[in-house]
Design a protein around this motif. Sequence first.
Motif, PDB file in Angstrom:
ATOM      1  N   ALA A 154       0.822  -1.215   0.000  1.00 34.69           N
ATOM      2  CA  ALA A 154       0.000   0.000   0.000  1.00 34.69           C
ATOM      3  C   ALA A 154       0.862   1.274   0.000  1.00 34.69           C
ATOM      4  O   ALA A 154       0.672   2.142  -0.853  1.00 34.69           O
ATOM      5  CB  ALA A 154      -0.977  -0.019   1.171  1.00 34.69           C
ATOM      6  N   GLY A 157       2.508   1.653  -3.313  1.00 33.21           N
ATOM      7  CA  GLY A 157       1.529   2.082  -4.300  1.00 33.21           C
ATOM      8  C   GLY A 157       1.325   3.590  -4.253  1.00 33.21           C
ATOM      9  O   GLY A 157       1.224   4.256  -5.290  1.00 33.21           O
ATOM     10  N   ASN A 158       1.314   4.126  -3.036  1.00 31.26           N
ATOM     11  CA  ASN A 158       1.179   5.578  -2.895  1.00 31.26           C
ATOM     12  C   ASN A 158       2.353   6.314  -3.530  1.00 31.26           C
ATOM     13  O   ASN A 158       2.178   7.359  -4.160  1.00 31.26           O
ATOM     14  CB  ASN A 158       1.080   5.963  -1.420  1.00 31.26           C
ATOM     15  N   ILE A 161       1.935   6.226  -7.303  1.00 25.57           N
ATOM     16  CA  ILE A 161       0.916   7.177  -7.759  1.00 25.57           C
ATOM     17  C   ILE A 161       1.470   8.599  -7.732  1.00 25.57           C
ATOM     18  O   ILE A 161       1.269   9.385  -8.670  1.00 25.57           O
ATOM     19  CB  ILE A 161      -0.361   7.028  -6.903  1.00 25.57           C
ATOM     20  N   VAL A 208      -4.354   6.423 -12.986  1.00 27.21           N
ATOM     21  CA  VAL A 208      -4.095   6.223 -11.556  1.00 27.21           C
ATOM     22  C   VAL A 208      -5.179   5.372 -10.889  1.00 27.21           C
ATOM     23  O   VAL A 208      -4.870   4.522 -10.056  1.00 27.21           O
ATOM     24  CB  VAL A 208      -3.945   7.592 -10.836  1.00 27.21           C
ATOM     25  N   LEU A 209      -6.435   5.556 -11.277  1.00 28.06           N
ATOM     26  CA  LEU A 209      -7.522   4.820 -10.622  1.00 28.06           C
ATOM     27  C   LEU A 209      -7.325   3.304 -10.626  1.00 28.06           C
ATOM     28  O   LEU A 209      -7.388   2.685  -9.568  1.00 28.06           O
ATOM     29  CB  LEU A 209      -8.877   5.185 -11.238  1.00 28.06           C
ATOM     30  N   GLY A 212      -4.578   2.284  -8.272  1.00 29.17           N
ATOM     31  CA  GLY A 212      -5.015   2.313  -6.872  1.00 29.17           C
ATOM     32  C   GLY A 212      -5.802   1.064  -6.513  1.00 29.17           C
ATOM     33  O   GLY A 212      -5.574   0.443  -5.469  1.00 29.17           O
ATOM     34  N   ALA A 213      -6.710   0.653  -7.416  1.00 29.79           N
ATOM     35  CA  ALA A 213      -7.523  -0.536  -7.156  1.00 29.79           C
ATOM     36  C   ALA A 213      -6.645  -1.779  -7.108  1.00 29.79           C
ATOM     37  O   ALA A 213      -6.796  -2.645  -6.244  1.00 29.79           O
ATOM     38  CB  ALA A 213      -8.584  -0.678  -8.243  1.00 29.79           C
ATOM     39  N   VAL A 215      -3.489  -1.933  -6.327  1.00 30.38           N
ATOM     40  CA  VAL A 215      -2.680  -1.916  -5.104  1.00 30.38           C
ATOM     41  C   VAL A 215      -3.485  -2.435  -3.919  1.00 30.38           C
ATOM     42  O   VAL A 215      -3.015  -3.256  -3.134  1.00 30.38           O
ATOM     43  CB  VAL A 215      -2.149  -0.488  -4.838  1.00 30.38           C
ATOM     44  N   THR A 216      -4.735  -1.975  -3.810  1.00 27.14           N
ATOM     45  CA  THR A 216      -5.585  -2.427  -2.703  1.00 27.14           C
ATOM     46  C   THR A 216      -5.783  -3.936  -2.761  1.00 27.14           C
ATOM     47  O   THR A 216      -5.667  -4.645  -1.763  1.00 27.14           O
ATOM     48  CB  THR A 216      -6.951  -1.731  -2.774  1.00 27.14           C
TER      49      THR A 216
END
Lengths: 226, 256
Positions: A154, A157-158, A161, A208-209, A212-213, A215-216
């Motif tokens: 996580a 991932g940040n 991004i 990016v969206l 993000g998904a 990574v989660t």
Amino acid sequence: MEGYLSLWDEYGSRIMESFWANLQLTFWAALASLVLGTILAIMRISPIPSLRAFGAAYVNIIRNTPLTIILTFGVLVLFGVFQLKLTNDFDLNFFQIAIIGLSIYHAAFFCEAIRSGVNTVPLGQAEAARAIGLSFLPAAWLVILPQAFRGAIAPMGNVLIALIKNTTVAIAGSVAEISGLMKTMLEYRADVGVLIFLTVALMFVIVVLPIGALVTWLSKRLAVAR
Amino acid sequence: MKSEQEASASHAGPIVELSGVNKHYGDLHVLQNINLEVSKGEVVVILGPSGSGKSTLCRTINRLETIDEGSIAIDGKKLPEEGKALAKLRADVGMVFQSFNLFAHKTILENVTLGPIKVKGMKKAEADKLAMSLLERVGVANQSHKLPAQLSGGQQQRVAIARALAMRPKVMLFDEPTSALDPEMINEVLDTMVGLAHEGMTMLVVTHEMGFARKAADRVIFMADGQIVEQSSPEDFFTNPQSDRAKDFLGKLITH
């Protein structure tokens, strides 16, 4: 609407080319800064005080320097003063210098993300690794880091991004990327100014969206069961 | 059965030798002038109240804890301060922890084969074979492809014993191996340890299990306040303790 469509007629291929530059910057800088960040993280957890001090100094200096300054330094000092030429292609040279600058900057953040992952690994894991006779590097590589990476997905991932969006700062390093083109377009097509902003913003959101998904999803799926 | 262990002896003296060992945690003097020898094939059990320094003593023997003064030797070789030499010596000392510490991201089989492959350079097929025979011996061979978190505490601790044995250690250290286990799982681990003791493994065991001390120990060491207060055979220690601290300690056990 007609004005907006004519913007695409006029600039469409350049928009795609410029954004492709951002994606390429992201890819190479992510790769390089992940490798460099991992090396820095190993330094920061190593038993050798001078390596730990170097790692800490790197992170604290680079993390606290604005990216614009690092990228401008690349062009004005490394290229301007020291004539750094990685390649004879003028544009490609700036592009590569920008990758180096982005990598140096984000390595500090990857290092700290990985280190936060190391903190999720109980001390007993390192003790058990040492107890079977592994010395520091094999213990780090075989036991600590595999678990640390899985615990750091996580935060990493940040960083990724942030890196994607920070590639727009490469304009400060004279790279023909999307925010540079946006400025040009705004100048010549002020009639659709707001739409130009929204278009560029949307392009980043679209990239990016899903990341993000992903990574989660990955951070749940790869979590180490204890 | 002790003859097999003795046949491979490379050094006539004790396997573990501590002399004049001192350690401080700030103002707290946790180990006070400790002298201890463990001979080949001997099973030494360390007893004592919490905070007496028995776990710390155990951990100094493979230098998971450093010491301030004194010397520690394994099979006649002084414990190096750090680096490859220390790693090499640690490979000869098996350690079993209170909290098992199995590598959480690796399967049971990989936990046992990691040391032989990466430290001793054993081929994978050979290491797998060795690991399976050890897992068979501790009774968890059928779990070899699971992850540690899928096993019960007792099973995990038996895997940890197999992992340590896979390095063919000269001595095994047990740091409160049953203290984190549910009561019904303590016996399966103790049985494994008694089996090892009977096979002639040199063992140093920190525990609160008096039954194990009675059954398997050659010698009991009683520690209090960072000192070795008393040492004797388990029979003597439990029936005729000499020091007031030991009498007090044993008295508190019996009243419960």
